[in-house]
Motif scaffolding. Sequence first.
Motif, PDB file in Angstrom:
ATOM      1  N   HIS A   1       0.816  -1.222   0.000  1.00  0.00           N
ATOM      2  CA  HIS A   1       0.000   0.000   0.000  1.00  0.00           C
ATOM      3  C   HIS A   1       0.849   1.273   0.000  1.00  0.00           C
ATOM      4  O   HIS A   1       0.333   2.359  -0.244  1.00  0.00           O
ATOM      5  N   LEU A   2       2.133   1.116   0.318  1.00  0.00           N
ATOM      6  CA  LEU A   2       2.957   2.300   0.560  1.00  0.00           C
ATOM      7  C   LEU A   2       2.989   3.304  -0.600  1.00  0.00           C
ATOM      8  O   LEU A   2       2.833   4.502  -0.370  1.00  0.00           O
ATOM      9  N   PRO A   3       3.171   2.859  -1.864  1.00  0.00           N
ATOM     10  CA  PRO A   3       3.209   3.852  -2.943  1.00  0.00           C
ATOM     11  C   PRO A   3       1.958   4.741  -2.983  1.00  0.00           C
ATOM     12  O   PRO A   3       2.072   5.965  -3.132  1.00  0.00           O
ATOM     13  N   SER A   4       0.783   4.150  -2.812  1.00  0.00           N
ATOM     14  CA  SER A   4      -0.421   4.992  -2.848  1.00  0.00           C
ATOM     15  C   SER A   4      -0.538   5.817  -1.565  1.00  0.00           C
ATOM     16  O   SER A   4      -1.074   6.932  -1.577  1.00  0.00           O
ATOM     17  N   TRP A   5      -0.025   5.304  -0.476  1.00  0.00           N
ATOM     18  CA  TRP A   5      -0.048   6.085   0.769  1.00  0.00           C
ATOM     19  C   TRP A   5       0.885   7.301   0.685  1.00  0.00           C
ATOM     20  O   TRP A   5       0.605   8.352   1.251  1.00  0.00           O
ATOM     21  N   ILE A   6       1.989   7.144  -0.045  1.00  0.00           N
ATOM     22  CA  ILE A   6       2.893   8.293  -0.216  1.00  0.00           C
ATOM     23  C   ILE A   6       2.208   9.378  -1.056  1.00  0.00           C
ATOM     24  O   ILE A   6       2.305  10.572  -0.766  1.00  0.00           O
ATOM     25  N   VAL A   7       1.458   8.934  -2.075  1.00  0.00           N
ATOM     26  CA  VAL A   7       0.702   9.889  -2.891  1.00  0.00           C
ATOM     27  C   VAL A   7      -0.265  10.680  -1.997  1.00  0.00           C
ATOM     28  O   VAL A   7      -0.363  11.904  -2.083  1.00  0.00           O
ATOM     29  N   ARG A   8      -0.954   9.967  -1.108  1.00  0.00           N
ATOM     30  CA  ARG A   8      -1.905  10.607  -0.195  1.00  0.00           C
ATOM     31  C   ARG A   8      -1.190  11.594   0.748  1.00  0.00           C
ATOM     32  O   ARG A   8      -1.668  12.697   0.997  1.00  0.00           O
ATOM     33  N   ARG A   9      -0.022  11.206   1.246  1.00  0.00           N
ATOM     34  CA  ARG A   9       0.731  12.105   2.128  1.00  0.00           C
ATOM     35  C   ARG A   9       1.078  13.402   1.397  1.00  0.00           C
ATOM     36  O   ARG A   9       1.027  14.487   1.965  1.00  0.00           O
ATOM     37  N   ARG A  10       1.439  13.276   0.134  1.00  0.00           N
ATOM     38  CA  ARG A  10       1.790  14.483  -0.638  1.00  0.00           C
ATOM     39  C   ARG A  10       0.564  15.367  -0.860  1.00  0.00           C
ATOM     40  O   ARG A  10       0.674  16.588  -0.879  1.00  0.00           O
ATOM     41  N   GLU A  11      -0.598  14.742  -1.015  1.00  0.00           N
ATOM     42  CA  GLU A  11      -1.837  15.534  -1.146  1.00  0.00           C
ATOM     43  C   GLU A  11      -2.093  16.333   0.122  1.00  0.00           C
ATOM     44  O   GLU A  11      -2.476  17.506   0.071  1.00  0.00           O
ATOM     45  N   ILE A  12      -1.905  15.666   1.259  1.00  0.00           N
ATOM     46  CA  ILE A  12      -2.142  16.344   2.538  1.00  0.00           C
ATOM     47  C   ILE A  12      -1.161  17.510   2.708  1.00  0.00           C
ATOM     48  O   ILE A  12      -1.547  18.617   3.102  1.00  0.00           O
ATOM     49  N   ALA A  13       0.118  17.249   2.355  1.00  0.00           N
ATOM     50  CA  ALA A  13       1.134  18.302   2.455  1.00  0.00           C
ATOM     51  C   ALA A  13       0.765  19.486   1.564  1.00  0.00           C
ATOM     52  O   ALA A  13       0.902  20.648   1.960  1.00  0.00           O
ATOM     53  N   ALA A  14       0.278  19.186   0.358  1.00  0.00           N
ATOM     54  CA  ALA A  14      -0.105  20.260  -0.569  1.00  0.00           C
ATOM     55  C   ALA A  14      -1.287  21.060   0.000  1.00  0.00           C
ATOM     56  O   ALA A  14      -1.376  22.278  -0.169  1.00  0.00           O
ATOM     57  N   ARG A  15      -2.180  20.358   0.706  1.00  0.00           N
ATOM     58  CA  ARG A  15      -3.344  21.018   1.309  1.00  0.00           C
ATOM     59  C   ARG A  15      -2.897  21.964   2.432  1.00  0.00           C
ATOM     60  O   ARG A  15      -3.376  23.090   2.546  1.00  0.00           O
ATOM     61  N   TYR A  16      -1.957  21.491   3.253  1.00  0.00           N
ATOM     62  CA  TYR A  16      -1.400  22.360   4.302  1.00  0.00           C
ATOM     63  C   TYR A  16      -0.740  23.590   3.665  1.00  0.00           C
ATOM     64  O   TYR A  16      -0.903  24.711   4.111  1.00  0.00           O
ATOM     65  N   ARG A  17       0.010  23.333   2.600  1.00  0.00           N
ATOM     66  CA  ARG A  17       0.732  24.431   1.963  1.00  0.00           C
ATOM     67  C   ARG A  17      -0.219  25.489   1.421  1.00  0.00           C
ATOM     68  O   ARG A  17      -0.023  26.687   1.634  1.00  0.00           O
ATOM     69  N   ALA A  18      -1.260  25.002   0.738  1.00  0.00           N
ATOM     70  CA  ALA A  18      -2.233  25.939   0.166  1.00  0.00           C
ATOM     71  C   ALA A  18      -2.909  26.761   1.267  1.00  0.00           C
ATOM     72  O   ALA A  18      -3.201  27.942   1.090  1.00  0.00           O
ATOM     73  N   GLY A  19      -3.117  26.127   2.427  1.00  0.00           N
ATOM     74  CA  GLY A  19      -3.840  26.809   3.503  1.00  0.00           C
ATOM     75  C   GLY A  19      -2.970  27.670   4.401  1.00  0.00           C
ATOM     76  O   GLY A  19      -3.485  28.526   5.134  1.00  0.00           O
ATOM     77  N   LEU A  20      -1.648  27.471   4.372  1.00  0.00           N
ATOM     78  CA  LEU A  20      -0.792  28.110   5.386  1.00  0.00           C
ATOM     79  C   LEU A  20       0.392  28.909   4.843  1.00  0.00           C
ATOM     80  O   LEU A  20       1.076  29.604   5.604  1.00  0.00           O
ATOM     81  N   ALA A  21       0.636  28.815   3.535  1.00  0.00           N
ATOM     82  CA  ALA A  21       1.891  29.365   2.983  1.00  0.00           C
ATOM     83  C   ALA A  21       2.026  30.877   3.149  1.00  0.00           C
ATOM     84  O   ALA A  21       3.135  31.411   3.115  1.00  0.00           O
TER      85      ALA A  21
END
Length: 368
Positions: A247-267
């Motif tokens: 599952h790890l490859p798809s979980w890494i994709v999800r982690r990057r989505e979350i990081a991008a969401r934080y970035r969009a909301g906090l940058a």
Amino acid sequence: MSHNIRLVNPARNYQMIKEEIDATYFEVMSKGDLIDRGQLKSFEENLAAFVGTKYAVGLNSGYDALHMSLRAAGIGPGDEVIVPAHTFVASASAIVNVGAKPVLVDVGKNFNIDCDRIEEAITPRTRGIMTVHLNGYMADMVRVMELAEKYKLVVVEDACQSLGSQMLEKKAGSWGLTGCWSFYPFKILGGYGDGGAITTNDPEVALFATRMRYNGEDRQTGEYHGHGFTCLLDNLQAAFLDIKLRHLPSWIVRRREIAARYRAGLADIPDLLLPHYDDTRRDHVYQNYVVRAKQGNDFSEYLKANGVEILTQFRKPYYRHEALKLEDRGFPETEALSREVCSLPMNVEITDQEVDYVIGVVRRFYEK
Ligand SMILES: *Cc1c(COP(=O)(O)O)cnc(C)c1O
């Protein structure tokens, strides 16, 4: 409404893959396959393939992986090993416990060893560099390997926080003599208890670890090849980890989505430094999403008070713990970041709504 946004949520993660985990549990238990069986071998092969090395050897913990690597390299009393001033204490403890001396080097803005400061720490006794890839982002391994070549040093990669990250398409844990992995439950590939491994391209190192993890014994011949340890990865854990690795490859994709969401909301918040770097050679797997908040404890306490579970690793750098008797050569970046670090919730179980809630709490802190 009271909130409780977890930093990591193992129970929720289990629900996501419960069918696979339960089926494997029943299979392993019914057969009584507990020590060094097919599941361990399978996981080792899959881990090596994922990292891009010839071998992987399952061990009890990330600490054991570091310790075993130093032993395999023949590092011991009289030797010095370079290690970052900002890391989990186990990196330095492994060096001390083989009788060598850790020589600490400050880190840079991306939390990894500052390669400009490595050369000044090298002495005639220096035998190795233990690079740490912290939070899911690799240290500059091109520079580290150049220095290692120049001074003939062994490189051990403490990759415990960076499974899946890469630099120039070459994965963390495939550069040095060994890559060291931890499957502690909160890691990006977390088991249901302690676990670890080394990855390596060196057949001698793989053989050494395979024997030494089992009290020095060659399991085929029964011959003891040295005084070893008991630090074999449990077969049951290996079976679970093998499932999670798929599952790890798809979980890494999800982690990057979350990081991008934080970035969009906090940058746009000037007092908050986010973990996004513009080196296109390296990518981030976001094992941790560590921000630096100028307001330090006021910031982290506010998040906690509003139901957001966070981590502040580490407010007190490990070399400041007196009992460890380590030399503080002055590490300004480590000192500065230790007052400011705060890990926001980052896991594949979290929902977008929960991420937005965290963003909202952070924004309220800065608006008040
Ligand atoms: C987790 C971790 C370790 C130790 O791993 P254990 O499995 O807990 O022994 C070592 N180094 C780093 C950077 C880690 O994050």
